[in-house]
Scaffold this motif. Structure first.
Motif, PDB file in Angstrom:
ATOM      1  N   ASN A  26       7.725   6.097  -5.326  1.00 14.36           N
ATOM      2  CA  ASN A  26       6.448   5.438  -5.053  1.00 14.36           C
ATOM      3  C   ASN A  26       5.782   5.977  -3.787  1.00 14.36           C
ATOM      4  O   ASN A  26       4.777   5.422  -3.336  1.00 14.36           O
ATOM      5  CB  ASN A  26       6.644   3.931  -4.930  1.00 14.36           C
ATOM      6  CG  ASN A  26       6.829   3.286  -6.295  1.00 14.36           C
ATOM      7  OD1 ASN A  26       6.014   3.479  -7.188  1.00 14.36           O
ATOM      8  ND2 ASN A  26       7.913   2.562  -6.466  1.00 14.36           N
ATOM      9  N   ASN A  27       6.359   7.035  -3.223  1.00 13.51           N
ATOM     10  CA  ASN A  27       5.819   7.615  -1.995  1.00 13.51           C
ATOM     11  C   ASN A  27       5.661   6.559  -0.909  1.00 13.51           C
ATOM     12  O   ASN A  27       4.689   6.574  -0.159  1.00 13.51           O
ATOM     13  CB  ASN A  27       4.478   8.292  -2.277  1.00 13.51           C
ATOM     14  CG  ASN A  27       4.665   9.696  -2.790  1.00 13.51           C
ATOM     15  OD1 ASN A  27       4.807  10.630  -2.018  1.00 13.51           O
ATOM     16  ND2 ASN A  27       4.722   9.862  -4.093  1.00 13.51           N
ATOM     17  N   ALA A  28       6.618   5.614  -0.860  1.00 13.90           N
ATOM     18  CA  ALA A  28       6.457   4.485   0.044  1.00 13.90           C
ATOM     19  C   ALA A  28       6.944   4.795   1.450  1.00 13.90           C
ATOM     20  O   ALA A  28       6.461   4.222   2.428  1.00 13.90           O
ATOM     21  CB  ALA A  28       7.197   3.270  -0.487  1.00 13.90           C
ATOM     22  N   GLY A  29       7.922   5.682   1.578  1.00 13.94           N
ATOM     23  CA  GLY A  29       8.361   6.061   2.914  1.00 13.94           C
ATOM     24  C   GLY A  29       9.245   5.041   3.608  1.00 13.94           C
ATOM     25  O   GLY A  29       9.608   5.217   4.759  1.00 13.94           O
ATOM     26  N   PHE A  30       9.585   3.927   2.925  1.00  9.97           N
ATOM     27  CA  PHE A  30      10.512   2.973   3.529  1.00  9.97           C
ATOM     28  C   PHE A  30      11.938   3.496   3.379  1.00  9.97           C
ATOM     29  O   PHE A  30      12.282   4.097   2.359  1.00  9.97           O
ATOM     30  CB  PHE A  30      10.411   1.609   2.821  1.00  9.97           C
ATOM     31  CG  PHE A  30       9.296   0.752   3.334  1.00  9.97           C
ATOM     32  CD1 PHE A  30       9.534  -0.220   4.288  1.00  9.97           C
ATOM     33  CD2 PHE A  30       8.004   0.907   2.861  1.00  9.97           C
ATOM     34  CE1 PHE A  30       8.514  -1.021   4.766  1.00  9.97           C
ATOM     35  CE2 PHE A  30       6.967   0.124   3.335  1.00  9.97           C
ATOM     36  CZ  PHE A  30       7.226  -0.850   4.285  1.00  9.97           C
ATOM     37  N   SER A  71      -3.907   7.635   4.793  1.00 10.21           N
ATOM     38  CA  SER A  71      -3.422   8.377   3.623  1.00 10.21           C
ATOM     39  C   SER A  71      -2.149   7.761   3.063  1.00 10.21           C
ATOM     40  O   SER A  71      -1.500   8.365   2.222  1.00 10.21           O
ATOM     41  CB  SER A  71      -3.173   9.842   3.990  1.00 10.21           C
ATOM     42  OG  SER A  71      -4.393  10.494   4.215  1.00 10.21           O
ATOM     43  N   THR A  72      -1.794   6.568   3.527  1.00 10.71           N
ATOM     44  CA  THR A  72      -0.592   5.848   3.096  1.00 10.71           C
ATOM     45  C   THR A  72       0.640   6.751   3.136  1.00 10.71           C
ATOM     46  O   THR A  72       1.435   6.774   2.203  1.00 10.71           O
ATOM     47  CB  THR A  72      -0.749   5.224   1.694  1.00 10.71           C
ATOM     48  OG1 THR A  72      -0.741   6.249   0.717  1.00 10.71           O
ATOM     49  CG2 THR A  72      -2.007   4.408   1.567  1.00 10.71           C
ATOM     50  N   VAL A  73       0.787   7.481   4.246  1.00  7.24           N
ATOM     51  CA  VAL A  73       1.914   8.396   4.386  1.00  7.24           C
ATOM     52  C   VAL A  73       3.113   7.702   5.020  1.00  7.24           C
ATOM     53  O   VAL A  73       4.216   7.710   4.479  1.00  7.24           O
ATOM     54  CB  VAL A  73       1.533   9.618   5.255  1.00  7.24           C
ATOM     55  CG1 VAL A  73       2.739  10.522   5.448  1.00  7.24           C
ATOM     56  CG2 VAL A  73       0.399  10.377   4.599  1.00  7.24           C
ATOM     57  N   GLY A  74       2.868   7.092   6.165  1.00  9.46           N
ATOM     58  CA  GLY A  74       3.936   6.352   6.803  1.00  9.46           C
ATOM     59  C   GLY A  74       4.713   7.111   7.853  1.00  9.46           C
ATOM     60  O   GLY A  74       5.683   6.597   8.392  1.00  9.46           O
ATOM     61  N   LEU A  75       4.304   8.358   8.159  1.00  9.20           N
ATOM     62  CA  LEU A  75       4.944   9.065   9.266  1.00  9.20           C
ATOM     63  C   LEU A  75       4.337   8.555  10.574  1.00  9.20           C
ATOM     64  O   LEU A  75       3.186   8.152  10.620  1.00  9.20           O
ATOM     65  CB  LEU A  75       4.718  10.574   9.156  1.00  9.20           C
ATOM     66  CG  LEU A  75       5.349  11.273   7.965  1.00  9.20           C
ATOM     67  CD1 LEU A  75       4.960  12.749   7.960  1.00  9.20           C
ATOM     68  CD2 LEU A  75       6.855  11.137   7.979  1.00  9.20           C
ATOM     69  N   ARG A  98       2.462  14.459   2.253  1.00  5.59           N
ATOM     70  CA  ARG A  98       1.532  14.300   1.133  1.00  5.59           C
ATOM     71  C   ARG A  98       2.191  13.539   0.001  1.00  5.59           C
ATOM     72  O   ARG A  98       2.536  14.110  -0.964  1.00  5.59           O
ATOM     73  CB  ARG A  98       1.091  15.644   0.629  1.00  5.59           C
ATOM     74  CG  ARG A  98       0.685  16.597   1.721  1.00  5.59           C
ATOM     75  CD  ARG A  98       0.207  17.887   1.220  1.00  5.59           C
ATOM     76  NE  ARG A  98      -0.332  17.782  -0.109  1.00  5.59           N
ATOM     77  CZ  ARG A  98       0.362  18.043  -1.218  1.00  5.59           C
ATOM     78  NH1 ARG A  98       1.596  18.453  -1.206  1.00  5.59           N
ATOM     79  NH2 ARG A  98      -0.198  17.900  -2.382  1.00  5.59           N
ATOM     80  N   THR A  99       2.375  12.222   0.034  1.00  7.71           N
ATOM     81  CA  THR A  99       2.202  11.311   1.144  1.00  7.71           C
ATOM     82  C   THR A  99       3.394  10.390   1.228  1.00  7.71           C
ATOM     83  O   THR A  99       3.266   9.189   1.282  1.00  7.71           O
ATOM     84  CB  THR A  99       0.939  10.445   0.946  1.00  7.71           C
ATOM     85  OG1 THR A  99       1.146   9.681  -0.274  1.00  7.71           O
ATOM     86  CG2 THR A  99      -0.281  11.226   0.817  1.00  7.71           C
ATOM     87  N   ALA A 100       4.579  10.984   1.264  1.00  8.21           N
ATOM     88  CA  ALA A 100       5.801  10.206   1.138  1.00  8.21           C
ATOM     89  C   ALA A 100       6.214   9.512   2.422  1.00  8.21           C
ATOM     90  O   ALA A 100       6.581   8.343   2.422  1.00  8.21           O
ATOM     91  CB  ALA A 100       6.927  11.131   0.708  1.00  8.21           C
ATOM     92  N   GLY A 101       6.168  10.233   3.525  1.00  6.34           N
ATOM     93  CA  GLY A 101       6.492   9.586   4.782  1.00  6.34           C
ATOM     94  C   GLY A 101       7.969   9.527   5.118  1.00  6.34           C
ATOM     95  O   GLY A 101       8.384   8.669   5.877  1.00  6.34           O
ATOM     96  N   VAL A 102       8.796  10.421   4.562  1.00  6.89           N
ATOM     97  CA  VAL A 102      10.153  10.518   5.076  1.00  6.89           C
ATOM     98  C   VAL A 102      10.190  11.744   5.977  1.00  6.89           C
ATOM     99  O   VAL A 102       9.379  12.645   5.842  1.00  6.89           O
ATOM    100  CB  VAL A 102      11.213  10.672   3.959  1.00  6.89           C
ATOM    101  CG1 VAL A 102      11.289   9.418   3.131  1.00  6.89           C
ATOM    102  CG2 VAL A 102      10.920  11.862   3.093  1.00  6.89           C
ATOM    103  N   CYS A 137       0.835  -1.207   0.000  1.00  6.08           N
ATOM    104  CA  CYS A 137       0.000   0.000   0.000  1.00  6.08           C
ATOM    105  C   CYS A 137       0.870   1.258   0.000  1.00  6.08           C
ATOM    106  O   CYS A 137       0.358   2.359   0.209  1.00  6.08           O
ATOM    107  CB  CYS A 137      -0.937  -0.002   1.197  1.00  6.08           C
ATOM    108  SG  CYS A 137      -2.056  -1.402   1.224  1.00  6.08           S
ATOM    109  N   VAL A 138       2.176   1.101  -0.223  1.00  8.46           N
ATOM    110  CA  VAL A 138       3.169   2.191  -0.194  1.00  8.46           C
ATOM    111  C   VAL A 138       2.948   3.152   0.963  1.00  8.46           C
ATOM    112  O   VAL A 138       2.998   4.370   0.797  1.00  8.46           O
ATOM    113  CB  VAL A 138       3.251   2.954  -1.543  1.00  8.46           C
ATOM    114  CG1 VAL A 138       3.823   2.049  -2.613  1.00  8.46           C
ATOM    115  CG2 VAL A 138       1.919   3.489  -1.990  1.00  8.46           C
ATOM    116  N   THR A 139       2.726   2.569   2.142  1.00  2.71           N
ATOM    117  CA  THR A 139       2.492   3.416   3.308  1.00  2.71           C
ATOM    118  C   THR A 139       3.804   3.781   3.990  1.00  2.71           C
ATOM    119  O   THR A 139       4.138   4.952   4.133  1.00  2.71           O
ATOM    120  CB  THR A 139       1.559   2.702   4.301  1.00  2.71           C
ATOM    121  OG1 THR A 139       0.426   2.247   3.608  1.00  2.71           O
ATOM    122  CG2 THR A 139       1.160   3.637   5.420  1.00  2.71           C
ATOM    123  N   GLY A 140       4.524   2.764   4.448  1.00  2.00           N
ATOM    124  CA  GLY A 140       5.808   3.046   5.074  1.00  2.00           C
ATOM    125  C   GLY A 140       5.816   3.000   6.582  1.00  2.00           C
ATOM    126  O   GLY A 140       6.840   3.240   7.203  1.00  2.00           O
TER     127      GLY A 140
END
Ligand SMILES: [K+]
Ligand SMILES: [K+]
Lengths: 447, 447
Positions: free
Chosen positions: A173-177, A390-394, A278-282, A58-61
């Motif tokens: 991919n805005n995955a945030g990993f 929002s599949t952000v991952g923060l 919005r919505t990368a999560g780094v 889900c490219v959340t992170g």
């Protein structure tokens, strides 16, 4: 019996999408549970494998285990594959295979693709998908090169290239990993211009959506943008600029975050922190040390999210723009929502309203449930749930301390958030039908 | 110059409403600042006098000073007068004067009244206003009698009657003020059936709005209800029942609130706590001891609030019903929002959307600002701001510790909440006008 089940699945594109996603997550869970995926002296439970697979697909992170240290290289590559499949969309991947096999794409497959990319007009979908792959891979390649060069200064060449590729794919991919280790994300590079700018560009390009990307690349030739692209670009620009300003003002004197940084570093981190929710999560600032006002502001940015047909989540920039347009029209006593001298159909406005309210209801209900299962402050829980949806991952740190019930709820939120609440409704709701009669108008008093 | 100013005020009914409210608050502030209003050994600052006058006139009930002990009987009567003027609506009061003076009501006055009562059709407004006064005073009188009888068991007859009248007026106007002393509200009467049931009935009747009350009283004769009344009554019933259930489930085993109570008392307190946030502001359970999930649930109930044209605030039950109707219609692929076999005009749906989004934006921005000025947890601040905006008057304790900036923001929120964000917009925004041309339809992708 089985064929009946297949028919039921294939008759509805949203249903197929949903089940496809579920299958990929399941496969990922099994791969991550293999002993070869987990580093020596670590163990992976089923729930954590499921959590990681869902978060990657889900490219959340959001992660319950540190990606850099818990997993072997095999495990990390499984995660990277899930990110790429989830991000570019598994339907796009299916077309890719079809393309390589030179098979003709059937009408049904086109329809499914249309749903996957959330495109209004079916024409050009196939052409678009090919371009999606080419553009995405090209951008990722350039990003990987630039990041690898920078990482060469800090690590061995092989490792630098691996790190470059992993993070370029993850960011686009805005995955945030990240595999920096020990949940550090980009905090080590808070003042590094190259890493920050490449990261932001990858995030932004991935979050614009392929339709806008395609539009932008064609611009040299056509010299015009579609209404959709205009709305996406102006809203994205506004949110990034306004967001950075608010974060800069709130955090300027915060000793736990910006205060020790130089002005240039302050600016850089404010922009990264505005782009990322919005919505990368780094993150390059410590989220738990931010002021409450900033944390809540990030929740709002996360909820709005990226643009349609992109690798990002949230209610989307166009939805937000439509809501603002509707409020503006209402206040001015106008009947139509107008943007760039085009009016929007009433059905679009209702759709924006529906997406927003369903999303809000989901986030609030999940937050309320987690408030009873987790022993954390409300804002931390709201932050975590919005980030998952929002599949952000923060995260402000809650992910690592989630109870079993908490993990399950966050998994469900990541899944619904990626598939979209409307698609969920369409997948399981009754078949929508038109009515042939209208009721008489009735009056109630509003507000 | 002055006459120009007068003209500017009188040309727009919302503007007149707003300025009228401001004048009443100002007069109240001055009266409360008089030495005769403050009890011996207490002092009242200007900001606290303004805060109390705003809270009373806007029937909110948030207090920085204990109503029961800080003010003299004169001060309490000033507060009670402000509540009655604010609650029944100062425009209704103006008509009352006009009525007693046997003056004809001009078209302009009718228009202003229409705005004040938020009525769609202008006919019957004058007749309605007369009935408003008669009904309101009758209900308050019955309530005062019943409460006085109960209070006779605990205090002297004179005091019991005074307490009965004060609380009946305060509860019917959904004002949330009490003179029990030491911020106790109804916690001493948590298990008392008479006090609880009379209180709830006063709150509910005051919160239905006069149109519905009038409809209900006519029901014996007409045997039918308007669409508006049907929507208000069914939504109010649903929210009270569902709310009580959720509160009962969340708090059943909470040692700080319900656990020590008998089952009957648990039920009674669950219902009171479900009725009160919409938007009365009395409480029989300790709000600070509630679980986070319950506290947040109360925030949602507060935000929804009471019904239009009532003594309560919030976005209103009909607005909430319209939003649900719009989502339902969208999910089912219908064009019209249908309720009780009537469809709503598109303009109503847009209005519901606008009221909700403006309210949400106001609450969120004020919460964000208070997060920087007040050293309290996010949920406490969100609770306080929503309570002020929806003129509820519940607080988890923040009111007593507000900074000067915090007090000013809460005053502004109470004022905007009572006048209504849409009226604020109409009062100061440009004159709405119709466009004679329509733009071509453009397409953007939503969600
Ligand atoms: K993400
Ligand atoms: K109140």
């Amino acid at each position: 019996m089985i064929s009946k089940g297949f028919k039921w699945v294939f008759r509805s594109p949203p249903r197929l999408l949903l089940i496809g996603f579920a299958c990929i997550i399941l496969a990922g869970t099994i791969l991550l549970k293999l002993p070869a995926a987990t580093a020596a002296e670590e163990t992976t439970s089923w729930i954590d494998a499921l959590f990681t697979a869902t978060s990657a697909t889900c490219v959340t992170g959001l992660v319950t285990l540190d990606t850099g240290t818990h997993w072997t290289t095999f495990g990390q590559i499984v995660i990277l594959a899930l990110i790429q499949i989830g991000g570019l969309g598994f339907m796009t991947m299916a077309t890719l295979f079809a393309f390589f096999l030179k098979r003709k794409i059937s009408l049904k497959e086109r329809l499914i693709l249309q749903e996957a990319l959330n495109q209004s007009s079916m024409e050009g979908i196939v052409r678009l998908v090919r371009r999606v792959i080419v553009y995405a891979l090209s951008i990722q390649l350039i990003g990987a090169l630039l990041l690898s060069v920078r990482f060469l200064f800090d690590m061995s060449p092989g490792r630098a290239i691996y790190f470059g590729i992993f993070h370029a794919i993850s960011f686009f991919n805005n995955a945030g990993f990240d595999i920096m280790g020990h949940y550090k994300s980009l905090t080590d590079y808070v003042g590094d211009p190259l890493v920050n700018i490449v990261t932001m560009l990858l995030i932004i390009l991935g979050g614009l959506g392929f339709i806008v990307l395609s539009d932008l690349i064609d611009w040299k030739r056509t010299r015009r943008l579609t209404l959709h692209s205009k709305v996406v670009l102006s809203m994205t620009g506004f949110l990034i600029g306004f967001g950075a300003l608010v974060i800069l003002v709130f955090e300027y004197t915060n000793a736990g975050t910006m205060e020790p940084l130089s002005f240039g570093e302050k600016l850089l981190s404010a922009f990264l922190q505005s782009v990322s929710p919005r919505t990368a999560g780094v993150n390059s600032l410590d989220l738990a040390s931010l002021r409450q006002a900033t944390q809540f502001f990030l929740v709002l940015l996360m909820f709005i999210g990226a643009s349609p047909g992109s690798t990002g989540g949230g209610i989307k920039t166009t939805t937000f723009a439509t809501l603002i347009g509707a409020v503006y029209a209402m206040m001015r006593g106008k009947d139509d929502v107008v943007m760039f001298r085009y009016r929007l159909a009433q059905e679009r406005v209702y759709k924006a309203l529906t997406v927003t309210l369903l999303s809000l209801a989901l986030v609030l209900v999940a937050t309320m449930i987690l408030s009873t299962t987790e022993d954390h402050h409300f804002l931390e829980i709201l932050f975590e749930v919005t980030s998952a949806f929002s599949t952000v991952g923060l995260s402000m740190g809650l992910t690592l301390e989630l109870t079993l019930v908490g993990k399950i709820i966050i998994i469900v939120m990541m899944f619904i958030g990626r598939v979209g609440p409307l698609s969920m409704g369409y997948a399981f709701g009754p078949k929508p039908g038109r009515t042939l009669y209208r009721y008489a108008e009735g009056k109630i008093i509003i507000g």
